[in-house]
Design a protein around this motif. Structure first.
Motif, PDB file in Angstrom:
ATOM      1  N   CYS A  99      -2.651  -5.930   1.682  1.00 57.06           N
ATOM      2  CA  CYS A  99      -1.708  -4.962   2.205  1.00 57.06           C
ATOM      3  C   CYS A  99      -1.295  -4.061   1.040  1.00 57.06           C
ATOM      4  O   CYS A  99      -1.470  -4.418  -0.129  1.00 57.06           O
ATOM      5  CB  CYS A  99      -0.486  -5.654   2.794  1.00 57.06           C
ATOM      6  N   ASP A 100      -0.771  -2.901   1.352  1.00 60.97           N
ATOM      7  CA  ASP A 100      -0.206  -2.001   0.354  1.00 60.97           C
ATOM      8  C   ASP A 100       1.060  -1.423   0.955  1.00 60.97           C
ATOM      9  O   ASP A 100       0.996  -0.551   1.812  1.00 60.97           O
ATOM     10  CB  ASP A 100      -1.203  -0.899  -0.011  1.00 60.97           C
ATOM     11  N   LEU A 101       2.198  -1.955   0.536  1.00 69.30           N
ATOM     12  CA  LEU A 101       3.492  -1.484   1.014  1.00 69.30           C
ATOM     13  C   LEU A 101       3.857  -0.235   0.243  1.00 69.30           C
ATOM     14  O   LEU A 101       3.920  -0.248  -0.992  1.00 69.30           O
ATOM     15  CB  LEU A 101       4.546  -2.578   0.826  1.00 69.30           C
ATOM     16  N   GLY A 102       4.059   0.856   0.940  1.00 67.50           N
ATOM     17  CA  GLY A 102       4.366   2.133   0.310  1.00 67.50           C
ATOM     18  C   GLY A 102       5.519   2.033  -0.668  1.00 67.50           C
ATOM     19  O   GLY A 102       6.527   1.372  -0.389  1.00 67.50           O
ATOM     20  N   LEU A 103       5.373   2.680  -1.815  1.00 67.30           N
ATOM     21  CA  LEU A 103       6.395   2.742  -2.868  1.00 67.30           C
ATOM     22  C   LEU A 103       6.793   1.363  -3.391  1.00 67.30           C
ATOM     23  O   LEU A 103       7.904   1.180  -3.873  1.00 67.30           O
ATOM     24  CB  LEU A 103       7.625   3.526  -2.396  1.00 67.30           C
ATOM     25  N   CYS A 104       5.870   0.405  -3.311  1.00 64.60           N
ATOM     26  CA  CYS A 104       6.118  -0.949  -3.804  1.00 64.60           C
ATOM     27  C   CYS A 104       5.040  -1.296  -4.831  1.00 64.60           C
ATOM     28  O   CYS A 104       3.932  -1.690  -4.452  1.00 64.60           O
ATOM     29  CB  CYS A 104       6.100  -1.943  -2.649  1.00 64.60           C
ATOM     30  N   TRP A 132      -2.321  -0.313   4.774  1.00 65.52           N
ATOM     31  CA  TRP A 132      -1.250   0.456   4.141  1.00 65.52           C
ATOM     32  C   TRP A 132      -0.063   0.583   5.084  1.00 65.52           C
ATOM     33  O   TRP A 132      -0.213   0.903   6.269  1.00 65.52           O
ATOM     34  CB  TRP A 132      -1.758   1.839   3.736  1.00 65.52           C
ATOM     35  N   VAL A 133       1.151   0.326   4.552  1.00 66.62           N
ATOM     36  CA  VAL A 133       2.380   0.360   5.340  1.00 66.62           C
ATOM     37  C   VAL A 133       3.289   1.449   4.774  1.00 66.62           C
ATOM     38  O   VAL A 133       3.674   1.401   3.608  1.00 66.62           O
ATOM     39  CB  VAL A 133       3.110  -1.004   5.293  1.00 66.62           C
ATOM     40  N   SER A 134       3.625   2.435   5.602  1.00 68.72           N
ATOM     41  CA  SER A 134       4.502   3.518   5.148  1.00 68.72           C
ATOM     42  C   SER A 134       5.947   3.037   5.070  1.00 68.72           C
ATOM     43  O   SER A 134       6.366   2.152   5.802  1.00 68.72           O
ATOM     44  CB  SER A 134       4.415   4.719   6.094  1.00 68.72           C
ATOM     45  N   VAL A 135       6.675   3.632   4.136  1.00 61.28           N
ATOM     46  CA  VAL A 135       8.104   3.346   3.986  1.00 61.28           C
ATOM     47  C   VAL A 135       8.825   4.683   3.958  1.00 61.28           C
ATOM     48  O   VAL A 135       8.418   5.587   3.229  1.00 61.28           O
ATOM     49  CB  VAL A 135       8.356   2.553   2.677  1.00 61.28           C
ATOM     50  N   PRO A 136       9.857   4.876   4.758  1.00 60.64           N
ATOM     51  CA  PRO A 136      10.570   3.883   5.566  1.00 60.64           C
ATOM     52  C   PRO A 136      10.070   3.705   6.993  1.00 60.64           C
ATOM     53  O   PRO A 136      10.621   2.920   7.737  1.00 60.64           O
ATOM     54  CB  PRO A 136      12.002   4.410   5.561  1.00 60.64           C
ATOM     55  N   GLY A 137       8.995   4.387   7.404  1.00 62.68           N
ATOM     56  CA  GLY A 137       8.571   4.364   8.801  1.00 62.68           C
ATOM     57  C   GLY A 137       7.933   3.081   9.297  1.00 62.68           C
ATOM     58  O   GLY A 137       7.938   2.815  10.489  1.00 62.68           O
ATOM     59  N   LEU A 138       7.336   2.282   8.392  1.00 64.58           N
ATOM     60  CA  LEU A 138       6.639   1.038   8.724  1.00 64.58           C
ATOM     61  C   LEU A 138       5.426   1.255   9.629  1.00 64.58           C
ATOM     62  O   LEU A 138       5.036   0.358  10.378  1.00 64.58           O
ATOM     63  CB  LEU A 138       7.579  -0.007   9.330  1.00 64.58           C
ATOM     64  N   ASP A 139       4.806   2.420   9.537  1.00 65.29           N
ATOM     65  CA  ASP A 139       3.551   2.666  10.244  1.00 65.29           C
ATOM     66  C   ASP A 139       2.434   2.013   9.429  1.00 65.29           C
ATOM     67  O   ASP A 139       2.423   2.083   8.204  1.00 65.29           O
ATOM     68  CB  ASP A 139       3.290   4.163  10.380  1.00 65.29           C
ATOM     69  N   VAL A 140       1.475   1.389  10.102  1.00 64.93           N
ATOM     70  CA  VAL A 140       0.367   0.707   9.445  1.00 64.93           C
ATOM     71  C   VAL A 140      -0.914   1.496   9.690  1.00 64.93           C
ATOM     72  O   VAL A 140      -1.206   1.875  10.832  1.00 64.93           O
ATOM     73  CB  VAL A 140       0.189  -0.727   9.980  1.00 64.93           C
ATOM     74  N   SER A 141      -1.673   1.728   8.630  1.00 65.09           N
ATOM     75  CA  SER A 141      -2.951   2.420   8.760  1.00 65.09           C
ATOM     76  C   SER A 141      -3.946   1.850   7.760  1.00 65.09           C
ATOM     77  O   SER A 141      -3.572   1.261   6.751  1.00 65.09           O
ATOM     78  CB  SER A 141      -2.783   3.923   8.546  1.00 65.09           C
ATOM     79  N   ALA A 142      -5.226   2.041   8.062  1.00 63.17           N
ATOM     80  CA  ALA A 142      -6.290   1.655   7.142  1.00 63.17           C
ATOM     81  C   ALA A 142      -6.361   2.707   6.044  1.00 63.17           C
ATOM     82  O   ALA A 142      -6.304   3.902   6.324  1.00 63.17           O
ATOM     83  CB  ALA A 142      -7.609   1.562   7.887  1.00 63.17           C
ATOM     84  N   ASN A 143      -6.476   2.260   4.793  1.00 65.32           N
ATOM     85  CA  ASN A 143      -6.476   3.181   3.656  1.00 65.32           C
ATOM     86  C   ASN A 143      -7.513   2.719   2.641  1.00 65.32           C
ATOM     87  O   ASN A 143      -7.483   1.576   2.209  1.00 65.32           O
ATOM     88  CB  ASN A 143      -5.079   3.218   3.036  1.00 65.32           C
ATOM     89  N   ARG A 144      -8.428   3.609   2.284  1.00 65.04           N
ATOM     90  CA  ARG A 144      -9.450   3.297   1.278  1.00 65.04           C
ATOM     91  C   ARG A 144      -8.907   3.624  -0.106  1.00 65.04           C
ATOM     92  O   ARG A 144      -8.328   4.691  -0.316  1.00 65.04           O
ATOM     93  CB  ARG A 144     -10.725   4.077   1.545  1.00 65.04           C
ATOM     94  N   GLN A 145      -9.089   2.676  -1.041  1.00 58.35           N
ATOM     95  CA  GLN A 145      -8.593   2.826  -2.405  1.00 58.35           C
ATOM     96  C   GLN A 145      -9.658   2.358  -3.384  1.00 58.35           C
ATOM     97  O   GLN A 145     -10.456   1.476  -3.070  1.00 58.35           O
ATOM     98  CB  GLN A 145      -7.313   2.018  -2.619  1.00 58.35           C
ATOM     99  N   THR A 146      -9.624   2.937  -4.584  1.00 57.53           N
ATOM    100  CA  THR A 146     -10.538   2.541  -5.652  1.00 57.53           C
ATOM    101  C   THR A 146      -9.733   2.224  -6.897  1.00 57.53           C
ATOM    102  O   THR A 146      -8.820   2.979  -7.264  1.00 57.53           O
ATOM    103  CB  THR A 146     -11.546   3.668  -5.957  1.00 57.53           C
TER     104      THR A 146
END
Length: 190
Positions: A99-104, A132-146
């Motif tokens: 998971c990737d919690l936004g701004l965390c 990926w979890v947006s903050v403060p909205g808590l929307d979840v989406s697939a996110n590609r990262q390297t």
């Protein structure tokens, strides 16, 4: 097997806030809880708990966001590669390990520890699919990262993080925790 207990606090620049995480590392597992406060787009509080299985693979992220008007929660789970968000199956997240919690900044730790990126110079880029979890909205989406190890640092390493058009050279300590994430966060405790 003994557990190492760590705590970190970061200043978070985009939301003019702060984030603190308390974590335990046992073998190749991580358990953490944290709290954050932000002012942008409106004042909010975040509390979360995070659990991983072996190899630092996310098994559960439980998040609560509170604003003046409401409180929302998210229960994100990964059971043998099958992700659910509040009990709803999310096939778009199949193949994600983290998971990737936004701004965390804490949630950048799992792939770094799993692949030893904070210790191995000259490694090839590692490509990930994240929940990926947006903050403060808590929307979840697939996110590609390297993530790419680019250099050893005095107490860890610099690792290039890329996602879409965003790119940043992040400094991690020897524990695999973010020290400095340009334009995003900097550690206040080390």
């Amino acid at each position: 097997m003994s557990t190492r207990h760590l705590a970190r606090t970061w200043e978070i620049f985009p939301d003019r806030g702060y984030s603190t995480a308390w974590l335990g590392l046992t073998g190749s597992r991580l358990a953490a809880r944290g709290r954050s406060v932000g002012l942008v787009p409106e004042p909010y509080w975040v509390t979360y708990s995070l659990e991983t299985t072996d190899a630092y693979v996310t098994s559960r992220l439980h998040v609560t966001v509170e604003t003046a008007a409401s409180a929302r929660t998210l229960d994100l789970r990964n059971e043998a590669g099958r992700w659910t968000a509040d009990g709803e199956y999310r096939p778009d997240l199949d193949g994600a390990l983290d998971c990737d919690l936004g701004l965390c900044p804490l949630t950048n730790t799992m792939p770094v520890l799993r692949h030893g990126l904070h210790r191995q110079p000259g490694t090839d880029p590692h490509h990930f699919l994240m929940a990926w979890v947006s903050v403060p909205g808590l929307d979840v989406s697939a996110n590609r990262q390297t993530y790419t190890h680019i250099a050893r640092a005095e107490h860890g390493a610099r690792i290039r993080y890329e996602s879409g058009d965003f790119r940043s050279d992040v400094e991690f300590d020897d524990d695999g925790l973010v020290l400095d994430y340009p334009l995003v966060a900097t550690a206040l405790t080390r």
